[in-house]
Design an enzyme around this catalytic site. Structure first.
Site, PDB file in Angstrom:
ATOM      1  N   HIS A 233       1.029 -23.690  18.316  1.00 38.36           N
ATOM      2  CA  HIS A 233       0.351 -23.035  19.435  1.00 38.36           C
ATOM      3  C   HIS A 233       0.762 -23.705  20.751  1.00 38.36           C
TER       4      HIS A 233
ATOM      5  N   LYS B 179      -7.030 -11.121   8.695  1.00 38.44           N
ATOM      6  CA  LYS B 179      -8.315 -11.736   9.060  1.00 38.44           C
ATOM      7  C   LYS B 179      -9.440 -10.698   9.116  1.00 38.44           C
TER       8      LYS B 179
ATOM      9  N   ARG C 225       6.425 -31.333  24.279  1.00 37.31           N
ATOM     10  CA  ARG C 225       7.577 -31.113  25.165  1.00 37.31           C
ATOM     11  C   ARG C 225       7.483 -31.987  26.422  1.00 37.31           C
TER      12      ARG C 225
ATOM     13  N   ASP D 139       4.347 -12.946  26.372  1.00 34.37           N
ATOM     14  CA  ASP D 139       3.076 -13.456  26.890  1.00 34.37           C
ATOM     15  C   ASP D 139       1.947 -13.285  25.880  1.00 34.37           C
TER      16      ASP D 139
ATOM     17  N   LEU E 109      -7.800 -23.150  19.288  1.00 34.43           N
ATOM     18  CA  LEU E 109      -8.272 -24.518  19.000  1.00 34.43           C
ATOM     19  C   LEU E 109      -7.183 -25.547  19.252  1.00 34.43           C
TER      20      LEU E 109
ATOM     21  N   SER F 175     -10.170 -15.448  13.484  1.00 34.36           N
ATOM     22  CA  SER F 175      -9.581 -15.874  14.752  1.00 34.36           C
ATOM     23  C   SER F 175      -9.853 -14.814  15.811  1.00 34.36           C
ATOM     24  N   SER F 176      -9.806 -15.222  17.087  1.00 24.13           N
ATOM     25  CA  SER F 176     -10.052 -14.271  18.175  1.00 24.13           C
ATOM     26  C   SER F 176      -8.989 -13.177  18.255  1.00 24.13           C
ATOM     27  N   CYS F 177      -7.863 -13.355  17.542  1.00 27.42           N
ATOM     28  CA  CYS F 177      -6.808 -12.329  17.573  1.00 27.42           C
ATOM     29  C   CYS F 177      -7.195 -11.073  16.803  1.00 27.42           C
TER      30      CYS F 177
ATOM     31  N   TYR G  26      -1.296 -10.872  11.051  1.00 27.89           N
ATOM     32  CA  TYR G  26      -2.297 -11.921  10.828  1.00 27.89           C
ATOM     33  C   TYR G  26      -3.692 -11.366  11.104  1.00 27.89           C
TER      34      TYR G  26
ATOM     35  N   GLY H 245      -8.139 -26.440   2.741  1.00 21.15           N
ATOM     36  CA  GLY H 245      -7.293 -26.690   3.918  1.00 21.15           C
ATOM     37  C   GLY H 245      -7.676 -27.972   4.631  1.00 21.15           C
TER      38      GLY H 245
HETATM   39  N1  NDP Z   1      -5.446 -23.388  15.188  1.00 22.14           N
HETATM   40  C1  NDP Z   1      -6.079 -22.471  15.911  1.00 22.14           C
HETATM   41  O1  NDP Z   1      -5.910 -22.396  17.150  1.00 22.14           O
HETATM   42  C2  NDP Z   1      -7.026 -21.515  15.258  1.00 22.14           C
HETATM   43  C3  NDP Z   1      -7.268 -21.528  13.893  1.00 22.14           C
HETATM   44  N2  NDP Z   1      -8.150 -20.614  13.357  1.00 22.14           N
HETATM   45  C4  NDP Z   1      -8.399 -20.545  11.901  1.00 22.14           C
HETATM   46  O2  NDP Z   1      -8.771 -21.777  11.360  1.00 22.14           O
HETATM   47  C5  NDP Z   1      -8.276 -21.886  10.019  1.00 22.14           C
HETATM   48  C6  NDP Z   1      -7.516 -23.189   9.887  1.00 22.14           C
HETATM   49  O3  NDP Z   1      -6.457 -23.216  10.837  1.00 22.14           O
HETATM   50  P1  NDP Z   1      -5.708 -24.571  11.217  1.00 22.14           P
HETATM   51  O4  NDP Z   1      -6.486 -25.723  10.734  1.00 22.14           O
HETATM   52  O5  NDP Z   1      -5.328 -24.463  12.622  1.00 22.14           O
HETATM   53  O6  NDP Z   1      -4.376 -24.445  10.361  1.00 22.14           O
HETATM   54  P2  NDP Z   1      -3.438 -25.611   9.781  1.00 22.14           P
HETATM   55  O7  NDP Z   1      -2.095 -25.004   9.596  1.00 22.14           O
HETATM   56  O8  NDP Z   1      -3.584 -26.834  10.612  1.00 22.14           O
HETATM   57  O9  NDP Z   1      -4.080 -25.911   8.367  1.00 22.14           O
HETATM   58  C7  NDP Z   1      -4.083 -24.950   7.347  1.00 22.14           C
HETATM   59  C8  NDP Z   1      -4.273 -25.651   6.034  1.00 22.14           C
HETATM   60  O10 NDP Z   1      -4.205 -24.685   4.977  1.00 22.14           O
HETATM   61  C9  NDP Z   1      -3.390 -25.197   3.948  1.00 22.14           C
HETATM   62  N3  NDP Z   1      -2.743 -24.127   3.217  1.00 22.14           N
HETATM   63  C10 NDP Z   1      -1.904 -23.180   3.703  1.00 22.14           C
HETATM   64  N4  NDP Z   1      -1.480 -22.376   2.720  1.00 22.14           N
HETATM   65  C11 NDP Z   1      -2.048 -22.836   1.575  1.00 22.14           C
HETATM   66  C12 NDP Z   1      -1.991 -22.430   0.225  1.00 22.14           C
HETATM   67  N5  NDP Z   1      -1.248 -21.383  -0.171  1.00 22.14           N
HETATM   68  N6  NDP Z   1      -2.706 -23.142  -0.685  1.00 22.14           N
HETATM   69  C13 NDP Z   1      -3.437 -24.209  -0.310  1.00 22.14           C
HETATM   70  N7  NDP Z   1      -3.545 -24.637   0.952  1.00 22.14           N
HETATM   71  C14 NDP Z   1      -2.850 -23.949   1.882  1.00 22.14           C
HETATM   72  C15 NDP Z   1      -2.356 -26.037   4.671  1.00 22.14           C
HETATM   73  O11 NDP Z   1      -1.731 -26.941   3.816  1.00 22.14           O
HETATM   74  P3  NDP Z   1      -0.130 -27.187   4.004  1.00 22.14           P
HETATM   75  O12 NDP Z   1       0.030 -27.609   5.436  1.00 22.14           O
HETATM   76  O13 NDP Z   1       0.143 -28.243   3.012  1.00 22.14           O
HETATM   77  O14 NDP Z   1       0.504 -25.874   3.718  1.00 22.14           O
HETATM   78  C16 NDP Z   1      -3.211 -26.707   5.741  1.00 22.14           C
HETATM   79  O15 NDP Z   1      -3.830 -27.866   5.248  1.00 22.14           O
HETATM   80  C17 NDP Z   1      -7.414 -20.646   9.772  1.00 22.14           C
HETATM   81  O16 NDP Z   1      -8.159 -19.704   9.045  1.00 22.14           O
HETATM   82  C18 NDP Z   1      -7.142 -20.132  11.159  1.00 22.14           C
HETATM   83  O17 NDP Z   1      -7.008 -18.757  11.169  1.00 22.14           O
HETATM   84  C19 NDP Z   1      -8.797 -19.707  14.140  1.00 22.14           C
HETATM   85  C20 NDP Z   1      -8.606 -19.666  15.482  1.00 22.14           C
HETATM   86  C21 NDP Z   1      -7.700 -20.556  16.159  1.00 22.14           C
HETATM   87  C1  F7E Z   2      -4.956 -18.756  18.046  1.00 22.78           C
HETATM   88  C2  F7E Z   2      -4.055 -17.586  18.281  1.00 22.78           C
HETATM   89  O1  F7E Z   2      -2.725 -18.038  18.510  1.00 22.78           O
HETATM   90  C3  F7E Z   2      -1.719 -17.044  18.727  1.00 22.78           C
HETATM   91  O2  F7E Z   2      -1.942 -16.311  19.871  1.00 22.78           O
HETATM   92  P1  F7E Z   2      -1.782 -16.869  21.318  1.00 22.78           P
HETATM   93  O3  F7E Z   2      -3.113 -17.067  21.901  1.00 22.78           O
HETATM   94  O4  F7E Z   2      -0.879 -15.979  22.070  1.00 22.78           O
HETATM   95  O5  F7E Z   2      -1.183 -18.312  21.060  1.00 22.78           O
HETATM   96  P2  F7E Z   2      -0.081 -19.325  21.529  1.00 22.78           P
HETATM   97  O6  F7E Z   2      -0.813 -20.590  21.626  1.00 22.78           O
HETATM   98  O7  F7E Z   2       1.104 -19.317  20.663  1.00 22.78           O
HETATM   99  O8  F7E Z   2       0.403 -18.820  22.975  1.00 22.78           O
HETATM  100  C4  F7E Z   2      -0.464 -18.718  24.077  1.00 22.78           C
HETATM  101  C5  F7E Z   2       0.305 -18.394  25.331  1.00 22.78           C
HETATM  102  O9  F7E Z   2       1.049 -19.566  25.707  1.00 22.78           O
HETATM  103  C6  F7E Z   2       2.385 -19.216  26.017  1.00 22.78           C
HETATM  104  N1  F7E Z   2       3.258 -20.368  25.800  1.00 22.78           N
HETATM  105  C7  F7E Z   2       3.898 -21.050  26.780  1.00 22.78           C
HETATM  106  N2  F7E Z   2       4.680 -22.002  26.263  1.00 22.78           N
HETATM  107  C8  F7E Z   2       4.471 -21.960  24.921  1.00 22.78           C
HETATM  108  C9  F7E Z   2       4.999 -22.732  23.858  1.00 22.78           C
HETATM  109  O10 F7E Z   2       5.820 -23.639  24.028  1.00 22.78           O
HETATM  110  N3  F7E Z   2       4.547 -22.425  22.604  1.00 22.78           N
HETATM  111  C10 F7E Z   2       3.637 -21.421  22.377  1.00 22.78           C
HETATM  112  N4  F7E Z   2       3.228 -21.189  21.117  1.00 22.78           N
HETATM  113  N5  F7E Z   2       3.147 -20.651  23.374  1.00 22.78           N
HETATM  114  C11 F7E Z   2       3.562 -20.937  24.629  1.00 22.78           C
HETATM  115  C12 F7E Z   2       2.657 -18.030  25.122  1.00 22.78           C
HETATM  116  O11 F7E Z   2       3.766 -17.293  25.578  1.00 22.78           O
HETATM  117  C13 F7E Z   2       1.330 -17.278  25.233  1.00 22.78           C
HETATM  118  O12 F7E Z   2       1.290 -16.525  26.408  1.00 22.78           O
HETATM  119  C14 F7E Z   2      -1.616 -16.074  17.643  1.00 22.78           C
HETATM  120  O13 F7E Z   2      -0.797 -16.597  16.710  1.00 22.78           O
HETATM  121  C15 F7E Z   2      -2.948 -15.606  17.104  1.00 22.78           C
HETATM  122  O14 F7E Z   2      -2.772 -15.199  15.817  1.00 22.78           O
HETATM  123  C16 F7E Z   2      -4.076 -16.576  17.190  1.00 22.78           C
HETATM  124  O15 F7E Z   2      -5.038 -16.484  16.463  1.00 22.78           O
END
Ligand code: NDP
Ligand code: F7E
Length: 318
Positions: A188, A149, A196, A278, A175, A116-118, A145, A19
């Site tokens: 997110h 996890k 936006r 929410d 993140l 993830s914290s979810c 999801y 990834g």
């Molecule tokens: N973002 C966040 O807020 C958080 C993320 N995490 C965890 O961190 C990890 C990475 O997340 P993040 O970097 O945000 O996600 P991204 O979507 O930014 O990156 C995910 C990567 O995985 C690759 N990928 C997805 N499906 C496949 C597949 N079938 N084969 C090969 N590669 C694949 C994607 O490639 P492509 O785009 O080409 O599909 C991409 O490069 C995850 O496990 C997530 O749960 C945990 C907590 C919070």
């Molecule tokens: C990392 C974590 O991310 C997800 O959980 P989440 O914390 O709820 O993440 P979120 O960033 O999408 O939203 C946070 C809050 O923000 C509000 N909100 C406002 N305006 C927008 C908006 O425009 N977009 C989004 N996405 N949310 C919005 C939204 O309604 C919510 O109250 C899970 O996928 C979970 O699987 C996971 O691991």
């Protein structure tokens, strides 16, 4: 600890970062490069689809990486999780099962799985300790999801117990940072609002719509801090328990929206769309286990937002 020590002592060890083009994977590659690791193996999704078990097997047999960081996953915000539950459970179960099992079968010394914290119950005690796992019902918008996890954590534990395989799991909080997904609906909250507000500023709009009530509390961590923690854990932790990775600081979505508005420089009003969910009311991790190992977050939310907006302006097509 001897095997963990060797992670930092051999800078030419072969490390597969799965990834590597995503938010997390790209930050981990940057961190490893900054520490002079020279043998980082990567594959794009197009070159290696990690849901395809035989392709993953062939890759591990040919490359024989010594270390693996699993940052490939199907990832998205509250809307994406709620809209594509089949994708979130099936793709994640497939990727993590293939990568963890192949890592074990092909002699990987250590793997770090990212959850993830979810994973924690919707009404978990706050701040959420690691032992709150499986103590209550999950948040419905992301339970598919979360179940995948949780299976990843349990798989790491099972392989450690049965095979002595050094598989560890890190659970990051929400993140953000360079290479985030700025999709208008599927991202997110932080990248969604940045995009936006920026669009509204450029177009001279008077209002920006924000989802939900603004009252949920979230903890944000810059992805460079997360990458630092991941590399720290690769070198310093080999336990059964998953490890929370957070900043320890929480803000309401309303406070976050005001902060992003200020950093972007949008002058108009916020309008709350309460037809949108929410999600979890509060999600602050207890990261004292990681702190006791010697790691703490360094990047403040304000500093991280300024840095991310700069990256957005320079790298994302407006
Ligand atoms: N973002 C966040 O807020 C958080 C993320 N995490 C965890 O961190 C990890 C990475 O997340 P993040 O970097 O945000 O996600 P991204 O979507 O930014 O990156 C995910 C990567 O995985 C690759 N990928 C997805 N499906 C496949 C597949 N079938 N084969 C090969 N590669 C694949 C994607 O490639 P492509 O785009 O080409 O599909 C991409 O490069 C995850 O496990 C997530 O749960 C945990 C907590 C919070
Ligand atoms: C990392 C974590 O991310 C997800 O959980 P989440 O914390 O709820 O993440 P979120 O960033 O999408 O939203 C946070 C809050 O923000 C509000 N909100 C406002 N305006 C927008 C908006 O425009 N977009 C989004 N996405 N949310 C919005 C939204 O309604 C919510 O109250 C899970 O996928 C979970 O699987 C996971 O691991």
């Amino acid at each position: 600890m001897a095997e963990s020590d060797s992670f930092f002592s051999n800078k030419s060890a072969k490390i597969f970062v799965a990834g590597h083009r995503g938010l997390v994977g790209s930050a981990i590659v940057r961190k490893l490069q900054s520490l002079d690791f020279t043998n980082i193996v990567v594959r794009t999704h197009a070159d290696l689809d990690l849901t395809r078990q035989s392709d993953v097997e062939s890759f591990f047999a040919a490359e024989k990486p010594q270390y693996v960081v699993l940052a490939a996953a199907k990832v998205g915000g509250i809307h994406a999780n709620n809209t594509y539950p089949a994708d979130f459970i099936s793709i994640n179960l497939q990727i993590q099962t293939n990568v963890i099992d192949s890592s074990y079968r092909h002699g990987v010394k250590k793997i770090l799985f990212l959850g993830s914290s979810c994973i924690y119950p919707k009404f978990a005690p706050q701040p959420i300790p690691e032992n709150a796992l499986l103590s209550g019902p999950l948040e419905p918008t992301n339970e598919w999801y979360a179940v995948a996890k949780i299976a990843g954590i349990k798989m790491c534990q099972a392989y450690r117990i049965q095979h002595g395989f050094d598989a560890i799991s890190a659970m990051p909080t929400n993140l953000y940072g360079p290479n985030d997904n700025f999709h208008p609906e599927n991202s997110h909250v932080l990248p969604a609002l940045m995009r936006r507000f920026h669009k509204a500023k450029v177009e001279g709009a008077k209002e920006v719509v924000v989802w939900g009530t603004g009252s949920p509390l979230r903890e944000f961590l810059h992805v460079d801090d997360l990458a630092d923690a991941v590399v720290f854990l690769m070198g310093n932790y080999s336990g059964l328990e998953h490890v929370n990775v957070g900043s320890g600081k929480e803000v309401s979505i309303k406070e976050l929206a005001e902060l992003v508005k200020e950093v972007v420089g949008f002058q108009g009003e916020l309008v709350w769309d309460t037809s949108k969910p929410d999600g979890t009311p509060r999600k602050l991790m207890d990261s004292s286990m990681l702190a006791s190992l010697g790691w703490n977050a360094k990047i403040s939310l304000k500093h991280g937002l300024v840095d991310t907006y700069k990256w957005y302006l320079e790298n994302v097509k407006q």
